[in-house]
Design an enzyme around this catalytic site. Structure first.
Site, PDB file in Angstrom:
ATOM      1  N   GLY A   1     -29.932  18.007 -30.390  1.00 33.58           N
ATOM      2  CA  GLY A   1     -30.147  19.402 -30.787  1.00 33.58           C
ATOM      3  C   GLY A   1     -28.883  20.203 -30.569  1.00 33.58           C
ATOM      4  NE  ARG A   2     -23.601  20.561 -32.550  1.00 35.39           N
ATOM      5  CZ  ARG A   2     -22.434  20.514 -31.910  1.00 35.39           C
ATOM      6  NH1 ARG A   2     -21.708  21.592 -31.768  1.00 35.39           N
ATOM      7  NH2 ARG A   2     -22.000  19.376 -31.407  1.00 35.39           N
TER       8      ARG A   2
ATOM      9  CB  SER B   1     -27.815  30.129 -30.416  1.00 33.56           C
ATOM     10  OG  SER B   1     -28.769  29.987 -29.400  1.00 33.56           O
ATOM     11  CE1 TYR B   2     -27.329  29.212 -23.384  1.00 34.45           C
ATOM     12  CE2 TYR B   2     -28.785  29.436 -25.266  1.00 34.45           C
ATOM     13  CZ  TYR B   2     -28.591  29.284 -23.916  1.00 34.45           C
ATOM     14  OH  TYR B   2     -29.681  29.190 -23.092  1.00 34.45           O
ATOM     15  N   GLY B   3     -25.386  25.997 -27.106  1.00 36.40           N
ATOM     16  CA  GLY B   3     -25.233  24.757 -26.358  1.00 36.40           C
ATOM     17  C   GLY B   3     -25.597  23.551 -27.199  1.00 36.40           C
ATOM     18  CB  VAL B   4     -24.406  20.292 -27.540  1.00 30.94           C
ATOM     19  CG1 VAL B   4     -24.734  19.079 -28.394  1.00 30.94           C
ATOM     20  CG2 VAL B   4     -23.341  21.114 -28.218  1.00 30.94           C
ATOM     21  CB  VAL B   5     -29.971  19.378 -26.389  1.00 31.41           C
ATOM     22  CG1 VAL B   5     -30.928  18.580 -25.512  1.00 31.41           C
ATOM     23  CG2 VAL B   5     -30.105  20.867 -26.094  1.00 31.41           C
TER      24      VAL B   5
ATOM     25  CG  ASP C   1     -36.244  32.752 -28.192  1.00 32.12           C
ATOM     26  OD1 ASP C   1     -36.764  33.234 -29.223  1.00 32.12           O
ATOM     27  OD2 ASP C   1     -35.196  32.084 -28.215  1.00 32.12           O
TER      28      ASP C   1
HETATM   29  N1  ADP Z   1     -35.818  18.285 -23.140  1.00 39.17           N
HETATM   30  C1  ADP Z   1     -35.520  18.043 -24.424  1.00 39.17           C
HETATM   31  N2  ADP Z   1     -35.871  16.882 -25.012  1.00 39.17           N
HETATM   32  C2  ADP Z   1     -35.579  16.644 -26.312  1.00 39.17           C
HETATM   33  N3  ADP Z   1     -34.951  17.517 -27.121  1.00 39.17           N
HETATM   34  C3  ADP Z   1     -34.569  18.693 -26.589  1.00 39.17           C
HETATM   35  C4  ADP Z   1     -34.829  19.012 -25.217  1.00 39.17           C
HETATM   36  N4  ADP Z   1     -34.368  20.256 -24.982  1.00 39.17           N
HETATM   37  C5  ADP Z   1     -33.851  20.683 -26.144  1.00 39.17           C
HETATM   38  N5  ADP Z   1     -33.962  19.759 -27.120  1.00 39.17           N
HETATM   39  C6  ADP Z   1     -33.512  19.879 -28.526  1.00 39.17           C
HETATM   40  O1  ADP Z   1     -32.391  20.740 -28.601  1.00 39.17           O
HETATM   41  C7  ADP Z   1     -32.718  21.937 -29.347  1.00 39.17           C
HETATM   42  C8  ADP Z   1     -32.012  23.124 -28.721  1.00 39.17           C
HETATM   43  O2  ADP Z   1     -32.431  23.273 -27.376  1.00 39.17           O
HETATM   44  P1  ADP Z   1     -32.826  24.669 -26.750  1.00 39.17           P
HETATM   45  O3  ADP Z   1     -33.140  24.474 -25.315  1.00 39.17           O
HETATM   46  O4  ADP Z   1     -33.891  25.286 -27.586  1.00 39.17           O
HETATM   47  O5  ADP Z   1     -31.457  25.475 -26.867  1.00 39.17           O
HETATM   48  P2  ADP Z   1     -30.980  26.727 -27.723  1.00 39.17           P
HETATM   49  O6  ADP Z   1     -31.020  27.880 -26.812  1.00 39.17           O
HETATM   50  O7  ADP Z   1     -29.603  26.356 -28.088  1.00 39.17           O
HETATM   51  O8  ADP Z   1     -31.919  26.911 -28.888  1.00 39.17           O
HETATM   52  C9  ADP Z   1     -34.240  22.011 -29.316  1.00 39.17           C
HETATM   53  O9  ADP Z   1     -34.782  22.733 -30.401  1.00 39.17           O
HETATM   54  C10 ADP Z   1     -34.615  20.532 -29.356  1.00 39.17           C
HETATM   55  O10 ADP Z   1     -34.520  20.036 -30.676  1.00 39.17           O
END
Ligand code: ADP
Ligand code: MG
Length: 407
Positions: free
Chosen positions: A78-79, A81-85, A229
């Site tokens: 996941g990417r 608004s302000y980070g990468v997962v 949110d």
């Molecule tokens: N614990 C997790 N397990 C699997 N995917 C995740 C997890 N946390 C975030 N993601 C993926 O990353 C995306 C962005 O994470 P999020 O925490 O919503 O950050 P942002 O503030 O950048 O939106 C999520 O919509 C999801 O697709």
């Protein structure tokens, strides 16, 4: 707030959440999916072992310096608004985890990272429907330190707080960026949009999701956390135990109302016996934030309480049951969310209600709907213009259980 002002607010918020200071992470782009070993070379030091270093700022046992890599990044999932997962693997146990990497240079990034950190570390108990934080690590100058909540002896922690408060960079130089890494349980089932929209409608799953969501929000509010949110993007799914389990995630805009009990936002007559001094339903918040389609009317005006989460949940549940979607302007992805039509435009329900508080929402929206009258009433109450007419999270959870039992 007039329409032009609201448009400006939308744009400001979009900037805040759209990653103007976005991540430029060459590291993962050079990793092929599943290339766990490459992590060592390319993301060296990204997540390192929690052994005591004992030098300089590591004197504090809560600021452990770390040496050997502890997690191997597998792929980007996941990417935002302000980070990468990333999906990652804990080297010692082989456990699959998610790690969210937030760059802590610009003060606005730090503010969001700290909000997430405060919310998740303020929870003393686990809840099945709230994403579980395993640990939080600060990485700077090739060193990594475990972060713990409210550790006032930690210089790193205090510098982060200072960066956020002063609104200027105090922690790192652009050449040596600093990152916060959140290690969380991995939700392999994607988000609520993907899950719901890739399957046939299923009343049992809908009922279970309603229960799980209201249970999570009741837990958060009981623990003085307003999420701010809630939207399908931020609701993730774990299928480890067979049946899908929802996990409320992304606490970057959340607010922990506790600890400010003597501050100006304190409610005069707290009713929550478990958490004396704070009743999130009377704790007034002022920064207009969230995502347009899920924002309550009073959020558009910047004066709201935890009841704003109930409104967002109303939009999500209504959309989930009727499978109402729109295309998100930013991500261009299909999102579950209800709206009001004004000519050729679609307008967020909260915004439309702010303009016309007497507007009657047509729930259900689809002509052939199986929505029970109890559920219609509940959705109307959750989406009431006046936040006081909305149920609080605890009441909501009870009512959802009753609606489901009756159906
Ligand atoms: N614990 C997790 N397990 C699997 N995917 C995740 C997890 N946390 C975030 N993601 C993926 O990353 C995306 C962005 O994470 P999020 O925490 O919503 O950050 P942002 O503030 O950048 O939106 C999520 O919509 C999801 O697709
Ligand atoms: Mg998100």
């Amino acid at each position: 707030m007039d329409a032009a002002e609201r448009q400006r607010k939308r744009m400001t918020r979009a900037c805040k959440r759209s990653g103007e200071h976005g991540e430029h992470v060459p590291v993962l782009r050079s990793l092929s999916t599943g290339n766990v070993r490459a992590h060592n070379d390319t993301a060296a030091g990204a997540m390192e072992e929690g052994e005591r270093g004992g030098e300089g700022e590591g004197d504090n046992p809560l600021e452990q310096k770390v040496s050997a890599p502890r997690y191997s990044l597998v792929r980007e999932v996941g990417r935002g608004s302000y980070g990468v997962v990333y999906e990652a693997v804990a080297r010692s146990s082989g456990t699959v985890v998610a790690v969210k990497k937030l760059r802590c240079d610009a003060p606005e990034n730090v503010e969001l990272a700290l909000a997430e950190f405060w919310a998740l570390t303020s929870l003393e108990k686990r809840h099945e429907n709230v994403v579980q934080l395993e640990e939080c690590v600060l990485q700077r100058n090739g060193m990594a330190q475990k972060m713990s909540h409210g550790n006032k002896r930690s210089r790193q922690y205090l510098r982060l707080v200072e960066t956020s408060l002063k609104g200027e960079r105090v922690l790192s130089s652009p050449e040596e960026p600093c990152y916060l890494w959140f290690v969380m349980e991995f939700c392999e089932g994607g988000d609520l949009n993907r899950f719901v929209l890739s399957r046939q409608p299923d009343p049992h799953t809908n009922a279970s999701f309603m229960q799980q969501l209201s249970s999570a929000v009741a837990f958060l509010h009981q623990n003085n956390i307003v999420h701010r949110d809630l939207k399908p993007d931020n609701i993730l799914i774990s299928e480890r135990s067979g049946a899908p389990v929802l996990k409320v995630a992304d606490f970057g805009l959340s607010k922990v109302c506790a600890g400010l009990a003597s501050g100006p936002g304190r409610c005069a007559d707290a009713e929550d016996k478990n958490k004396p001094g704070v009743n999130v339903n009377k704790f007034w918040l002022s920064s207009a934030c969230g995502s347009d389609f899920y924002m309550a009317p009073e959020v558009w005006e910047g004066h709201y309480t935890a009841k704003a989460d109930i409104f967002a949940l109303g939009i999500i549940i209504w959309a989930m049951i009727e499978r109402i979607t729109f295309i998100d302007g930013e991500s261009k992805r299909e999102q579950l969310g209800t709206y009001v039509r004004q000519g050729t435009d679609i307008v967020p329900v909260g915004e439309a209600l702010l303009e016309n508080p007497k507007m009657v929402l047509s729930i259900p929206q689809r002509r052939r709907s199986h929505m029970s009258s109890d559920l219609r009433r509940l959705l109307r109450d959750m989406l009431a213009v006046n936040p006081q007419d909305r149920p609080d999270a605890q009441e909501l959870h009870g009512r959802i259980n009753r609606v489901i039992c009756a159906g």
